[in-house]
Motif scaffolding. Structure first.
Motif, PDB file in Angstrom:
ATOM      1  N   LEU A  98       0.835  -1.202   0.000  1.00  0.00           N
ATOM      2  CA  LEU A  98       0.000   0.000   0.000  1.00  0.00           C
ATOM      3  C   LEU A  98       0.867   1.249   0.000  1.00  0.00           C
ATOM      4  O   LEU A  98       0.539   2.242  -0.664  1.00  0.00           O
ATOM      5  CB  LEU A  98      -0.946  -0.004   1.201  1.00  0.00           C
ATOM      6  CG  LEU A  98      -2.085  -1.023   1.144  1.00  0.00           C
ATOM      7  CD1 LEU A  98      -2.927  -0.932   2.408  1.00  0.00           C
ATOM      8  CD2 LEU A  98      -2.942  -0.850  -0.093  1.00  0.00           C
ATOM      9  N   ARG A  99       1.972   1.204   0.707  1.00  0.00           N
ATOM     10  CA  ARG A  99       2.890   2.350   0.757  1.00  0.00           C
ATOM     11  C   ARG A  99       3.414   2.687  -0.640  1.00  0.00           C
ATOM     12  O   ARG A  99       3.578   3.851  -0.994  1.00  0.00           O
ATOM     13  CB  ARG A  99       4.049   2.052   1.711  1.00  0.00           C
ATOM     14  CG  ARG A  99       4.767   3.288   2.178  1.00  0.00           C
ATOM     15  CD  ARG A  99       5.793   3.000   3.259  1.00  0.00           C
ATOM     16  NE  ARG A  99       5.209   2.344   4.419  1.00  0.00           N
ATOM     17  CZ  ARG A  99       5.491   1.089   4.802  1.00  0.00           C
ATOM     18  NH1 ARG A  99       6.377   0.378   4.167  1.00  0.00           N
ATOM     19  NH2 ARG A  99       4.914   0.566   5.853  1.00  0.00           N
ATOM     20  N   TRP A 100       3.656   1.657  -1.475  1.00  0.00           N
ATOM     21  CA  TRP A 100       4.126   1.878  -2.848  1.00  0.00           C
ATOM     22  C   TRP A 100       3.155   2.782  -3.603  1.00  0.00           C
ATOM     23  O   TRP A 100       3.549   3.606  -4.409  1.00  0.00           O
ATOM     24  CB  TRP A 100       4.286   0.525  -3.550  1.00  0.00           C
ATOM     25  CG  TRP A 100       4.465   0.590  -5.030  1.00  0.00           C
ATOM     26  CD1 TRP A 100       3.512   0.350  -5.974  1.00  0.00           C
ATOM     27  CD2 TRP A 100       5.644   0.910  -5.760  1.00  0.00           C
ATOM     28  NE1 TRP A 100       4.025   0.494  -7.237  1.00  0.00           N
ATOM     29  CE2 TRP A 100       5.343   0.832  -7.130  1.00  0.00           C
ATOM     30  CE3 TRP A 100       6.943   1.246  -5.387  1.00  0.00           C
ATOM     31  CZ2 TRP A 100       6.272   1.092  -8.124  1.00  0.00           C
ATOM     32  CZ3 TRP A 100       7.873   1.499  -6.379  1.00  0.00           C
ATOM     33  CH2 TRP A 100       7.538   1.422  -7.722  1.00  0.00           C
ATOM     34  N   PHE A 101       1.859   2.639  -3.318  1.00  0.00           N
ATOM     35  CA  PHE A 101       0.823   3.421  -3.983  1.00  0.00           C
ATOM     36  C   PHE A 101       0.410   4.659  -3.195  1.00  0.00           C
ATOM     37  O   PHE A 101      -0.504   5.379  -3.594  1.00  0.00           O
ATOM     38  CB  PHE A 101      -0.417   2.562  -4.228  1.00  0.00           C
ATOM     39  CG  PHE A 101      -0.179   1.413  -5.159  1.00  0.00           C
ATOM     40  CD1 PHE A 101       0.125   1.631  -6.494  1.00  0.00           C
ATOM     41  CD2 PHE A 101      -0.249   0.111  -4.706  1.00  0.00           C
ATOM     42  CE1 PHE A 101       0.349   0.575  -7.357  1.00  0.00           C
ATOM     43  CE2 PHE A 101      -0.032  -0.957  -5.562  1.00  0.00           C
ATOM     44  CZ  PHE A 101       0.273  -0.717  -6.892  1.00  0.00           C
ATOM     45  N   GLY A 102       1.059   4.906  -2.048  1.00  0.00           N
ATOM     46  CA  GLY A 102       0.698   6.058  -1.232  1.00  0.00           C
ATOM     47  C   GLY A 102      -0.629   5.885  -0.516  1.00  0.00           C
ATOM     48  O   GLY A 102      -1.352   6.856  -0.282  1.00  0.00           O
ATOM     49  N   LEU A 103      -0.956   4.646  -0.167  1.00  0.00           N
ATOM     50  CA  LEU A 103      -2.225   4.333   0.485  1.00  0.00           C
ATOM     51  C   LEU A 103      -2.001   3.746   1.872  1.00  0.00           C
ATOM     52  O   LEU A 103      -0.896   3.339   2.200  1.00  0.00           O
ATOM     53  CB  LEU A 103      -3.008   3.309  -0.356  1.00  0.00           C
ATOM     54  CG  LEU A 103      -3.399   3.739  -1.756  1.00  0.00           C
ATOM     55  CD1 LEU A 103      -3.949   2.557  -2.541  1.00  0.00           C
ATOM     56  CD2 LEU A 103      -4.414   4.873  -1.708  1.00  0.00           C
ATOM     57  N   ARG A 104      -3.070   3.692   2.656  1.00  0.00           N
ATOM     58  CA  ARG A 104      -3.025   3.061   3.966  1.00  0.00           C
ATOM     59  C   ARG A 104      -4.434   2.625   4.358  1.00  0.00           C
ATOM     60  O   ARG A 104      -5.426   3.166   3.866  1.00  0.00           O
ATOM     61  CB  ARG A 104      -2.505   4.024   5.017  1.00  0.00           C
ATOM     62  CG  ARG A 104      -3.484   5.170   5.259  1.00  0.00           C
ATOM     63  CD  ARG A 104      -3.078   6.069   6.374  1.00  0.00           C
ATOM     64  NE  ARG A 104      -4.058   7.156   6.499  1.00  0.00           N
ATOM     65  CZ  ARG A 104      -3.979   8.102   7.376  1.00  0.00           C
ATOM     66  NH1 ARG A 104      -2.963   8.155   8.206  1.00  0.00           N
ATOM     67  NH2 ARG A 104      -4.904   9.038   7.440  1.00  0.00           N
ATOM     68  N   PHE A 105      -4.477   1.625   5.249  1.00  0.00           N
ATOM     69  CA  PHE A 105      -5.724   1.300   5.921  1.00  0.00           C
ATOM     70  C   PHE A 105      -5.775   2.161   7.165  1.00  0.00           C
ATOM     71  O   PHE A 105      -4.785   2.282   7.887  1.00  0.00           O
ATOM     72  CB  PHE A 105      -5.784  -0.179   6.318  1.00  0.00           C
ATOM     73  CG  PHE A 105      -6.237  -1.077   5.209  1.00  0.00           C
ATOM     74  CD1 PHE A 105      -7.438  -0.855   4.548  1.00  0.00           C
ATOM     75  CD2 PHE A 105      -5.477  -2.161   4.825  1.00  0.00           C
ATOM     76  CE1 PHE A 105      -7.861  -1.690   3.535  1.00  0.00           C
ATOM     77  CE2 PHE A 105      -5.886  -3.002   3.817  1.00  0.00           C
ATOM     78  CZ  PHE A 105      -7.089  -2.767   3.168  1.00  0.00           C
ATOM     79  N   ARG A 106      -6.909   2.782   7.410  1.00  0.00           N
ATOM     80  CA  ARG A 106      -7.070   3.636   8.577  1.00  0.00           C
ATOM     81  C   ARG A 106      -8.315   3.187   9.343  1.00  0.00           C
ATOM     82  O   ARG A 106      -9.364   2.962   8.746  1.00  0.00           O
ATOM     83  CB  ARG A 106      -7.236   5.089   8.128  1.00  0.00           C
ATOM     84  CG  ARG A 106      -7.377   6.086   9.245  1.00  0.00           C
ATOM     85  CD  ARG A 106      -7.439   7.518   8.729  1.00  0.00           C
ATOM     86  NE  ARG A 106      -8.414   7.742   7.678  1.00  0.00           N
ATOM     87  CZ  ARG A 106      -9.727   7.954   7.878  1.00  0.00           C
ATOM     88  NH1 ARG A 106     -10.220   7.946   9.088  1.00  0.00           N
ATOM     89  NH2 ARG A 106     -10.529   8.167   6.861  1.00  0.00           N
ATOM     90  N   PRO A 107      -8.180   3.030  10.665  1.00  0.00           N
ATOM     91  CA  PRO A 107      -9.369   2.665  11.442  1.00  0.00           C
ATOM     92  C   PRO A 107     -10.413   3.775  11.365  1.00  0.00           C
ATOM     93  O   PRO A 107     -10.072   4.953  11.347  1.00  0.00           O
ATOM     94  CB  PRO A 107      -8.850   2.494  12.861  1.00  0.00           C
ATOM     95  CG  PRO A 107      -7.487   3.065  12.881  1.00  0.00           C
ATOM     96  CD  PRO A 107      -7.013   3.220  11.472  1.00  0.00           C
ATOM     97  N   VAL A 108     -11.665   3.382  11.286  1.00  0.00           N
ATOM     98  CA  VAL A 108     -12.739   4.360  11.184  1.00  0.00           C
ATOM     99  C   VAL A 108     -13.462   4.490  12.516  1.00  0.00           C
ATOM    100  O   VAL A 108     -13.353   5.492  13.193  1.00  0.00           O
ATOM    101  CB  VAL A 108     -13.742   3.960  10.072  1.00  0.00           C
ATOM    102  CG1 VAL A 108     -14.879   4.956   9.989  1.00  0.00           C
ATOM    103  CG2 VAL A 108     -13.034   3.895   8.738  1.00  0.00           C
ATOM    104  N   ILE A 109     -14.189   3.461  12.894  1.00  0.00           N
ATOM    105  CA  ILE A 109     -15.002   3.530  14.109  1.00  0.00           C
ATOM    106  C   ILE A 109     -14.721   2.304  14.957  1.00  0.00           C
ATOM    107  O   ILE A 109     -14.921   1.177  14.494  1.00  0.00           O
ATOM    108  CB  ILE A 109     -16.505   3.584  13.769  1.00  0.00           C
ATOM    109  CG1 ILE A 109     -16.805   4.799  12.889  1.00  0.00           C
ATOM    110  CG2 ILE A 109     -17.351   3.600  15.033  1.00  0.00           C
ATOM    111  CD1 ILE A 109     -18.213   4.787  12.325  1.00  0.00           C
ATOM    112  N   GLU A 110     -14.269   2.521  16.148  1.00  0.00           N
ATOM    113  CA  GLU A 110     -14.045   1.413  17.081  1.00  0.00           C
ATOM    114  C   GLU A 110     -15.386   0.791  17.431  1.00  0.00           C
ATOM    115  O   GLU A 110     -16.362   1.487  17.666  1.00  0.00           O
ATOM    116  CB  GLU A 110     -13.359   1.942  18.347  1.00  0.00           C
ATOM    117  CG  GLU A 110     -12.766   0.878  19.214  1.00  0.00           C
ATOM    118  CD  GLU A 110     -11.586   0.174  18.578  1.00  0.00           C
ATOM    119  OE1 GLU A 110     -11.438  -1.033  18.800  1.00  0.00           O
ATOM    120  OE2 GLU A 110     -10.817   0.825  17.854  1.00  0.00           O
TER     121      GLU A 110
END
Length: 152
Positions: A98-110
Motif C-alpha cells: 500500500l505504501r508503494w501506492f501512497g495508500l493506507r488502511f485507517r481505522p474508522v469507528i471502534e
C-alpha cells in the motif's frame, strides 16, 4: 457447494482459507510486489500474459513453475511471499505494497461491524512518486495490438 470446506467458507479459519476471498487480494499484492520490484515496468498483467503464452493449451504448469516465472519477472526472490500468501493461513501484510501506492488502511469507528472498521485512504504524506504509482495502477490498460477496434 459454495459454503463447503472445499471453498474455504464455513470451515475452520485456522486451517482453511477461502480462495474466493483471498485470491483477488493475493493477486493485488503480487501485482504491487512486481511493480515495486521493477519500478513499475512489470505487473500482474504481464505475468499472466507470459504464463498464458508459455503454458496455454494442454501443457499446464506446476505451482513452482509459476512462482519461478514471477520471481524471474520481478528480478527478486518471491518465495517468502508465496509461502505466506498462498501456502499459509497467516494474515497478509498490506503495509509495504500500500505504501508503494501512497495508500493506507485507517481505522474508522471502534466497535463498528467488521466491514466498516477500516477505510482505505491516501497517506497524508504521499509523495509525487507514490501518487504516480497509484495513477498508473488506476489508468485504463493500453489497447492490445490484436484487439478489434471499439464498435465492432
Amino acid at each position: 457447494m459454495w459454503t463447503s470446506s472445499l471453498s474455504g467458507i464455513g470451515g475452520d479459519p485456522r486451517s482453511t482459507v477461502s480462495y474466493l476471498v483471498k485470491g483477488p487480494v493475493v493477486a493485488f499484492l503480487l501485482d504491487a510486489r512486481l511493480r515495486a520490484a521493477t519500478n513499475g515496468r512489470h505487473g500482474l498483467d504481464e505475468l499472466m500474459q507470459r504464463a498464458y503464452a508459455h503454458w496455454s493449451g494442454e501443457t499446464g504448469f506446476q505451482p513452482q513453475e509459476f512462482e519461478d516465472l514471477a520471481t524471474g519477472l520481478a528480478g527478486a526472490n518471491l518465495r517468502a511471499f508465496f509461502a505466506r500468501a498462498v501456502y499459509s493461513t497467516e494474515e497478509l501484510d498490506y503495509r509495504e505494497v500500500l505504501r508503494w501506492f501512497g495508500l493506507r488502511f485507517r481505522p474508522v469507528i471502534e466497535g463498528a461491524p467488521a466491514s466498516e472498521r477500516w477505510t482505505l485512504d491516501l497517506l497524508p504524506e504521499a509523495t509525487a512518486e507514490q501518487t504516480a504509482h497509484l495513477q498508473a495502477l488506476l489508468a485504463p490498460p493500453p489497447p492490445r495490438p490484436d484487439a478489434a477496434p471499439a464498435g465492432r
